[in-house]
Design an enzyme around this catalytic site. Structure first.
Site, PDB file in Angstrom:
ATOM      1  N   ASP A 284      -8.143  -2.428  -2.343  1.00  0.00           N
ATOM      2  CA  ASP A 284      -7.308  -3.032  -1.313  1.00  0.00           C
ATOM      3  C   ASP A 284      -8.195  -3.953  -0.468  1.00  0.00           C
ATOM      4  O   ASP A 284      -9.422  -3.977  -0.622  1.00  0.00           O
ATOM      5  CB  ASP A 284      -6.597  -1.962  -0.470  1.00  0.00           C
ATOM      6  CG  ASP A 284      -5.353  -2.537   0.230  1.00  0.00           C
ATOM      7  OD1 ASP A 284      -5.176  -3.773   0.237  1.00  0.00           O
ATOM      8  OD2 ASP A 284      -4.545  -1.745   0.767  1.00  0.00           O
TER       9      ASP A 284
HETATM   10  C1  BGC Z   1      -2.409  -4.079   2.085  1.00  0.00           C
HETATM   11  C2  BGC Z   1      -1.912  -4.249   0.674  1.00  0.00           C
HETATM   12  C3  BGC Z   1      -1.738  -5.705   0.331  1.00  0.00           C
HETATM   13  C4  BGC Z   1      -3.060  -6.415   0.557  1.00  0.00           C
HETATM   14  C5  BGC Z   1      -3.029  -7.884   0.204  1.00  0.00           C
HETATM   15  C6  BGC Z   1      -3.598  -4.970   2.384  1.00  0.00           C
HETATM   16  O1  BGC Z   1      -3.877  -4.996   3.733  1.00  0.00           O
HETATM   17  O2  BGC Z   1      -2.744  -2.740   2.325  1.00  0.00           O
HETATM   18  O3  BGC Z   1      -0.697  -3.552   0.523  1.00  0.00           O
HETATM   19  O4  BGC Z   1      -1.300  -5.853  -0.986  1.00  0.00           O
HETATM   20  O5  BGC Z   1      -3.405  -6.291   1.928  1.00  0.00           O
HETATM   21  O6  BGC Z   1      -2.327  -8.639   1.096  1.00  0.00           O
END
Ligand code: BGC
Length: 758
Positions: A284
């Site tokens: 993530d």
């Molecule tokens: C979130 C994810 C997301 C990623 C990309 C993160 O902060 O937890 O769910 O896909 O950002 O934007």
């Protein structure tokens, strides 16, 4: 004859198998040849996933991302919102890198791309897998027209704590329902051929247990037994893997004391070895360097840890890029690991067809004609109306033709808020507000008058936090009293009042945890004043999570939960309010009476001292000040019509081994409208080698029933549905007595008992 037939089928299968094997072999050969030409730096570059930089059209070559791309230090980029920009960057990558490897373009296409569907929690309330798949199909087709080849969806974190803002992004508290949704969404996104220009890679997230953050505070610690992980939290991720999901995103939180981003047991053992996942794993957003804050060591250490765990791609952290060479020299990671990660990314690109045509997904023609089309919007409107949950209705809804409707509330004329959280691709200004939808629908056949009635929140700062990212609701600087007086004046000669209240779009979603889940005070004051007029009031509730609605349930005659229904929200809500669509949504998460009851979920354990008598009972498991019941249980939702459940009929009450139990139940529509009902099947395993939940959803059937009609609803129950992970984490069922329950929700069920032995 039959034999000849079988032989032909057999031959065909061999040919198909051979062709597939051939295709696979060709792919591996291509990737191997390519990798044999790559330097270590170029391989590490494939593992790097930066967020989109802010370059403007025509200026890609002078952007900060360009230098990295040129140096072969980028494998993919995410959240670029324009086909022109994506094409430009792709051209730059292909033309300016030594090996001309195309980039992977990702985006958070969570509940639609430009045509926006209800937030996932709302979609899950449809209990309609065809609609879920359809919404993902449209999302993939729109996104792929704009250059996107990969979405960070579905999110299948099991959620039992409505304080956590991210409950809006998932499918609620039940693993069975969420697993079905995961499968439908992946099929919708990926289709049957990833190389088709209108299908995209799906990414199941956030693996694992992110929904169990303590206290509902985002990014917080999680800790649970393995038996609970395997039986309750893991199944939807596993279902995604079984459905062929192409990628998995690991979560921010720790699992069993080790952050998921560096957890070898979680990624290598469970995901890859036990579940046989063979796609790629992405971290993530800065999840890998955040392991330093978790207390796992310095940058050098945490990046090696992540590589060793089996994470292939580093989102935003850039640590794989900057530390891996040294870790390799020091023997902390192996070249084989780096090769494998690189191979997985290249295979994904190959499967998308990017090596055949890097611009396959950059089709300006499609982008201009296939995105946010009238047809897609009509589908979104139809689907949105199916997500609404009628929580209460004392003869207020549907509103008959010719009535004068007073529409009041800060969410009535708030088109920017209709799409809810995570609508990255949306043009919110194009969404349909309830005021517009209702006014258009009523037309000359009645009248709609409007007043804002209150601000979203009394406190400006609180309002700002919930209306970020272009989801502003203009503040009215008059006193609260003056706004209420105006609303009352506007409502004075109305036949019915529709109160559009609830949360701002960004009250839920990432980093939007709340300790108080009441309707904000400013709006509650307004609602009380409206109810006090004695006129029929329908509360249209906008929310990204279960709210605490005790007062509302007691005092407001009708409540329709519309979540954040997407770009077509206003039209879809009007359809439901005016009876063009009969609400049929059912809750996928329990609504608590108060936050003190959280976590509250229907499939809990019985405990050694269950509440058997009436609440309150001393020395039984209950509270002094609130009962154990939710306000609205899992699976709950009313209709404009009524359904009557007859008696359960079973094919047998005594079963053996792999026999099949056939259950039928008559369901009658006793009201005057045609309607849809979600008939739900629950099972309780009365005795187990580990404690078993008081009931678990094991089937559901959404059916249309005409007024006055009776339908026989049938369920087939096999021992597969009785299986669970025992204390040795072995997945099996155990002989014994089972309660089989059927009903319109998890609370109001009819129960029969069977005995099933091995
Ligand atoms: C979130 C994810 C997301 C990623 C990309 C993160 O902060 O937890 O769910 O896909 O950002 O934007």
């Amino acid at each position: 004859m039959k034999r000849v037939h079988l032989t032909i089928v057999g031959l065909l299968l061999v040919v198909i198998g051979f062709a597939q094997g051939n295709k696979e072999a060709k792919m591996h050969q291509f990737v191997n040849v390519l990798m044999s030409k790559m330097t270590l730096e170029e391989k590490l570059g494939q593992l790097n996933l930066p967020a989109s930089s802010d370059f403007v059209t025509g200026a890609v070559s002078s952007s900060d991302i360009a230098d990295k791309v040129k140096a072969g230090k980028v494998g993919g980029v995410f959240n670029i919102r324009s086909v022109t920009k994506i094409k430009e960057l792709q051209q730059f990558a292909v033309n300016n890198t030594r090996l001309h490897i195309p980039l992977l373009f990702g985006m958070d296409v969570i509940h639609g791309y430009k045509t926006i569907f209800p937030i996932p929690l709302g979609m899950s309330a449809t209990w309609d897998m065809e609609l879920v798949e359809r919404s993902a199909r449209i999302a993939a087709s729109e996104a792929s027209a704009d250059g996107i080849q990969w979405t960070f969806s579905p999110m299948v974190d099991l959620t039992r704590d409505p304080r956590w803002g991210r409950v809006s992004e998932g499918n609620g508290e039940d693993a069975f329902l969420s697993s079905a949704i995961a499968k439908a969404m992946i099929q919708g996104y990926q289709g049957n051929d990833l190389s088709a220009p209108n299908t995209i890679l799906s990414c199941v997230k956030h693996y694992a247990l992110y929904g169990a953050a303590e206290g509902g505070r985002d990014y917080n610690t999680t800790d649970m037994s393995r038996v609970r992980m395997y039986n309750e939290y893991f199944p939807p991720y596993k279902a995604a893997v079984d459905a062929g999901v192409a990628s998995v995103m690991v979560s921010f939180n720790e699992v069993d004391g080790i952050p998921a981003s560096g957890n070898k047991w979680l990624v290598d053992d469970v995901l890859r070895k036990q579940w046989k996942f063979n796609g790629f794993v992405v971290s993530d957003y800065t999840g890998i360097p955040e392991m330093m804050n978790h207390g796992m060591g310095d940058a050098q250490t945490v990046n090696a840890m992540s590589m060793n765990a089996g994470v292939d791609m580093d989102m935003v952290g850039e640590g794989f890029l900057n530390t891996m060479k040294k870790s390799l020299q020091e023997g902390k990671v192996t070249l084989a690991q780096i090769n494998q990660a690189c191979e997985r990314i290249l295979i994904a690109k190959y499967q998308l067809g990017l090596f055949d045509d890097p611009y396959r997904y950059c089709n300006e023609q499609r982008s201009a004609t296939e995105v946010f089309t009238a047809a897609n919007r009509a589908e979104a409107r139809r689907i949105a109306a199916q997500s609404f949950v009628l929580l209460k209705n004392n003869n207020v809804l549907p509103i008959a033709a010719g009535k004068k409707i007073a529409l009041v509330g800060p969410l009535a004329n708030a088109k920017e808020n209709m799409t809810g959280t995570w609508s990255v691709g949306a043009d919110n200004a194009k969404s349909i507000s309830l005021l517009k939808g209702l006014t258009d629908a009523v037309g000359a056949n009645g009248k709609v008058v409007y007043a804002m009635g209150s601000n979203l929140e009394d406190d400006e700062e609180m309002q700002k936090r919930q209306t970020m990212f272009g989801k502003d609701i203009a503040r009215d600087n008059r006193t609260a009293e003056a706004m209420i007086q105006e609303a009352l004046a506007v409502s004075a000669d109305a036949d019915v009042i529709v109160a559009a209240l609830g949360e701002g779009a960004e009250s839920s979603g990432e980093s939007a945890s709340k300790s108080n889940i009441d309707i904000p005070e400013a709006q509650k004051r307004l609602l009380k004043a409206l109810v006090a007029t004695g006129k029929p009031v329908a509360l249209v509730l906008f929310n990204g999570r279960p709210l605490t609605l005790n007062w509302e349930n007691e005092n407001v005659p009708a409540i329709l939960d519309v979540w954040f229904a997407g770009s077509e929200a206003g039209d879809a809500i009007a359809d439901a309010l005016l009876g063009k669509v009969n609400p049929s949504g059912k809750l996928s998460m329990s609504f608590p009476q108060n936050v003190g009851q959280i976590p509250l979920y229907y499939n809990h354990k019985n405990t050694g001292r269950p509440l058997t008598g009436k609440w309150f009972s001393k020395f039984q498991s209950n509270y002094i000040d609130v009962s154990n019941e939710p306000l609205y249980p899992f699976g709950y939702g009313l209709s404009y019509t009524q359904f009557e459940y007859g008696d359960i009929q079973l094919s047998s009450k005594q079963l053996k081994g792999n026999q099949k139990l056939i259950l039928t139940i008559p369901v009658k529509n006793t009201g005057k409208y045609a309607g849809k009902e979600v008939v739900q099947l629950y099972i309780r395993d009365e005795v187990g080698s580990i404690t078993r939940p008081v009931k678990e959803l094991k089937g559901f059937n959404k059916i249309d029933i005409a007024a006055g009609e009776t339908k026989q609803v049938k369920f087939e129950i096999t021992p597969e549905l009785l299986k669970f992970y025992n204390t040795d984490l072995k997945f099996d069922w155990e002989s014994g007595d089972f309660q089989i329950m059927v009903g319109p929700n998890s609370r109001d069920v009819k129960t029969v008992k069977v005995n099933w032995v091995k």
